[in-house]
Structure formats: C-alpha cells, structure tokens
Design an enzyme around this catalytic site. Sequence first.
Site, PDB file in Angstrom:
ATOM      1  N   GLU A 136      -2.357  -6.273  -0.701  1.00 14.28           N
ATOM      2  CA  GLU A 136      -1.772  -7.440  -0.004  1.00 14.28           C
ATOM      3  C   GLU A 136      -1.055  -7.043   1.290  1.00 14.28           C
ATOM      4  O   GLU A 136      -0.711  -7.899   2.087  1.00 14.28           O
ATOM      5  CB  GLU A 136      -0.815  -8.188  -0.953  1.00 14.28           C
ATOM      6  N   HIS A 176      -1.469  -1.295  -2.825  1.00 10.53           N
ATOM      7  CA  HIS A 176      -1.028  -2.635  -2.409  1.00 10.53           C
ATOM      8  C   HIS A 176      -2.087  -3.244  -1.482  1.00 10.53           C
ATOM      9  O   HIS A 176      -2.003  -3.062  -0.261  1.00 10.53           O
ATOM     10  CB  HIS A 176       0.284  -2.532  -1.615  1.00 10.53           C
ATOM     11  N   CYS A 194      -0.028  -1.918  -8.426  1.00 10.04           N
ATOM     12  CA  CYS A 194       1.009  -0.888  -8.410  1.00 10.04           C
ATOM     13  C   CYS A 194       1.967  -1.057  -9.599  1.00 10.04           C
ATOM     14  O   CYS A 194       1.567  -0.792 -10.729  1.00 10.04           O
ATOM     15  CB  CYS A 194       1.705  -0.878  -7.055  1.00 10.04           C
TER      16      CYS A 194
END
Length: 204
Positions: free
Chosen positions: A178, A176, A79
């Site tokens: 994660e 994202h 990002c």
Amino acid sequence: MPKIGVLALQGAFIEHVHRLREIGAEAVEIRLPEDLDGVEALIIPGGESTTIGRLIDWYELREPITQMAADCKPVWGTCAGMILLATDVDQTTRAQHQPLLELMDITVKRNAFGTQLDSFEADLEMPAISDEPMPTVFIRAPIVSRTGPDVEVLGTLSDGKIIAVRQNNLVATAFHPELTGDRRLHSWFVDLVVSSAREPAPAE
Ligand code: GLN
C-alpha cells in the site's frame, strides 16, 4: 464493487483505504465488531503486531474476524497482519504473551531483516499476481519460516526467503504494497473477493 474492511486499530491502515478507493472498491475502517456488518473481506495492515493483537482482543474483534475466515471471506494480512494470521511465531522473535489470530498454517519470524534501518525496497516477481515485477517496501518485515501443506507460496526474495503466501481465502504478504503507487496487488485482492462471493461456501 465489493465492500472491504481495513482494520484501523493501529498502523498503516489509511494507505490501504486509499489504494482500495483508487481502484473503485468500497473501503470501510474497522474499529468495532459492528463495523464488519456487510463487509465481504478484510485487510489487516502493517504496524506493530503485538499492539494490534491486543487491540483486537480489547475491542472483541477476534471472534468476528475468525468467523469471516471460516465463512471463506478473503482476509489479507500485510507485514504485522501476516504475523497476526500465522498459527505460530518463531519463539526467538515472539513477544511475551503475543496474541495471534492463528488462522493460517504458517510460522513466521518477526523482524527477519534486522532493525528499522535495514528496511528496503525490492522489485519482486510474483507470477500468480502479475507478469511484471512489482515494487515492494519491507519495513521491519517478517518472513515465513514454515508453510503447511495447504499453503501456496506466491512470492520469494532472490535468496529464497518466502514473503507472500496464500491458503484458500487467506493471503499474507511480508511487505507493504500500500506504500507504493502500484495497485496490482489490491486489484488482485478485489478480484479474489469478487470471485469468492460468487462461489458458495463449502458445506459444514
Ligand atoms: N516488526 C513489526 C512486528 O513485528 C511489523 C512491522 C510492519 O508491520 N511493518 O509487529
């Protein structure tokens, strides 16, 4: 297992640290140039790209990060991290004097899906990474609007928008990974780090 740095100046860095540790990699938070000692790869997290870019210069991390990339160590931007890796940002979306690392031959368009309220989740096909679709989260995400000749597209949305790319040791994803419980992309990156460490860097 390799030692991987996560740039910890601003944004969603702690989640990357957790995902890496869950798969057995050693993760270190990077705030100062000396934190990069012995680090084999770097993740630049999501957050606010203008802020992270200014902090990179403030803490004198630009030169050592650029050197890591030149030494063929893997660097992955997610990002805001994707924006920082780009050589160029679409002029209509670039902040005034926005600093970039300019390491990947791509142009990105910031906030390509609208405001925070237009954030969304999507299951994405990324055959280079996994046979099964992967859950992803887009938060004020960029898209890649131009790819240079050495850039491989790893993933697109169903409308063709490019959201994951690779250029040799450099990887950039608009979303994202994660923030989901899925660790496939982190495992893939750790494998890339291990295989890059085995291959000697090309002669100057
Ligand atoms: N919109 C942010 C930027 O342009 C990136 C958002 C994110 O990293 N989730 O910097």
